[in-house]
Scaffold this active site. Structure first.
Site, short mmCIF file in Angstrom:
data_model
loop_
_atom_site.label_atom_id
_atom_site.label_comp_id
_atom_site.label_asym_id
_atom_site.label_seq_id
_atom_site.Cartn_x
_atom_site.Cartn_y
_atom_site.Cartn_z
N HIS A 149 0.84 -1.21 0.00
CA HIS A 149 0.00 0.00 0.00
C HIS A 149 0.87 1.26 0.00
CE1 HIS A 149 -3.23 -2.55 2.23
NE2 HIS A 149 -3.68 -2.33 1.00
N LYS A 154 -16.24 -7.72 3.57
CA LYS A 154 -15.16 -8.26 4.40
C LYS A 154 -15.47 -8.07 5.89
CE LYS A 154 -11.28 -7.52 1.20
NZ LYS A 154 -10.12 -6.67 0.91
N ARG A 205 -1.49 -6.23 -8.26
CA ARG A 205 -0.44 -7.22 -8.02
C ARG A 205 -0.46 -8.33 -9.05
NH1 ARG A 205 -2.71 -7.98 -2.14
NH2 ARG A 205 -4.45 -7.93 -3.57
N SER A 245 -3.19 -7.63 2.91
CA SER A 245 -3.59 -7.46 4.31
C SER A 245 -4.12 -8.78 4.88
CB SER A 245 -4.68 -6.40 4.44
OG SER A 245 -4.19 -5.15 4.02
O1 PNS Z 1 -8.74 -2.98 0.23
P1 PNS Z 1 -10.00 -3.50 -0.42
O2 PNS Z 1 -10.89 -4.18 0.59
O3 PNS Z 1 -9.72 -4.37 -1.62
O4 PNS Z 1 -10.77 -2.19 -0.94
C1 PNS Z 1 -12.00 -2.34 -1.60
C2 PNS Z 1 -12.75 -1.03 -1.67
C3 PNS Z 1 -12.95 -0.47 -0.24
C4 PNS Z 1 -11.98 -0.02 -2.48
C5 PNS Z 1 -14.12 -1.35 -2.30
O5 PNS Z 1 -14.80 -2.24 -1.46
C6 PNS Z 1 -14.97 -0.12 -2.56
O6 PNS Z 1 -14.75 0.56 -3.53
N1 PNS Z 1 -15.95 0.13 -1.67
C7 PNS Z 1 -16.83 1.28 -1.81
C8 PNS Z 1 -18.27 0.87 -2.04
C9 PNS Z 1 -18.83 1.45 -3.33
O7 PNS Z 1 -18.77 2.63 -3.58
N2 PNS Z 1 -19.40 0.54 -4.17
C10 PNS Z 1 -20.02 0.86 -5.44
C11 PNS Z 1 -19.09 1.06 -6.63
S1 PNS Z 1 -17.98 -0.22 -6.99
#
Ligand code: PNS
Length: 164
Positions: free
Chosen positions: A18, A42, A96, A133
């Site tokens: 990150h 999650k 990745r 993570s």
């Molecule tokens: O680190 P992660 O868990 O892979 O991050 C995922 C994250 C938080 C970026 C993703 O879950 C997200 O974009 N959440 C926001 C919810 C949202 O706006 N959803 C609708 C459009 S995709």
């Protein structure tokens, strides 16, 4: 006009991968908001306040991350609503592997369709390719050493929360 990018994630906890992406984003955009987002898919290990705390300390302790980076959180509403609120036009994600591409693609298209927010992918150092993570949480919970994968402040925190 200044360019504002958002680097969103669960950061549960923040890893060296990150930080690598945050560093690269900070060199491209005028302002970078590192956004701790609640991921409904999650079960989080750490509360959002602790994830933000660790992120802020890790950023403060990294001499290669400049001062155009701020840490914020977003737990209600869409990620693109935060972007609209702060005037960010770009999301930055780290990639990745091909698995990440498959996971991210529908979100890229949805965020673009919802609010015209584009996503830029950055590749971290290949040495971080196996770091996530979730694996850090697993290794730490089974008593393994995670100091090669997380910033020192996170390694110390995980050590201190390990049952004796
Ligand atoms: O680190 P992660 O868990 O892979 O991050 C995922 C994250 C938080 C970026 C993703 O879950 C997200 O974009 N959440 C926001 C919810 C949202 O706006 N959803 C609708 C459009 S995709």
């Amino acid at each position: 006009m200044s360019s504002i990018a958002v680097v969103p994630g669960s950061f549960d906890p923040v890893t060296l991968g990150h930080l690598d992406v945050i560093r690269r984003a900070a060199a491209i955009f005028d302002q970078v908001h590192v956004l701790v987002v609640h991921n409904p898919g999650k079960n989080a290990m750490l509360p959002i306040s602790e994830r933000m705390n660790l992120l802020q300390q890790a950023i403060d302790e990294d001499p290669e991350i400049p001062s155009n980076v701020i840490v914020a959180s977003w737990s209600v509403g869409l990620l693109v609503d935060y972007c609209t609120e702060v005037g960010a036009t770009v999301l930055v994600k780290g990639l990745r592997s091909q698995i990440d591409v498959a996971y991210e693609t529908p979100m890229v298209l949805m965020n673009r369709s919802l609010a015209g927010v584009e996503t830029v992918f950055l590749l971290p150092e290949p040495g971080h390719a196996h770091v996530s993570s979730s694996l850090v949480r697993q290794v730490a919970s089974l008593g393994g050493d995670v100091s090669d994968y997380v910033p020192p402040v996170v390694a110390k925190y995980l050590d201190s929360t390990r049952p004796a």
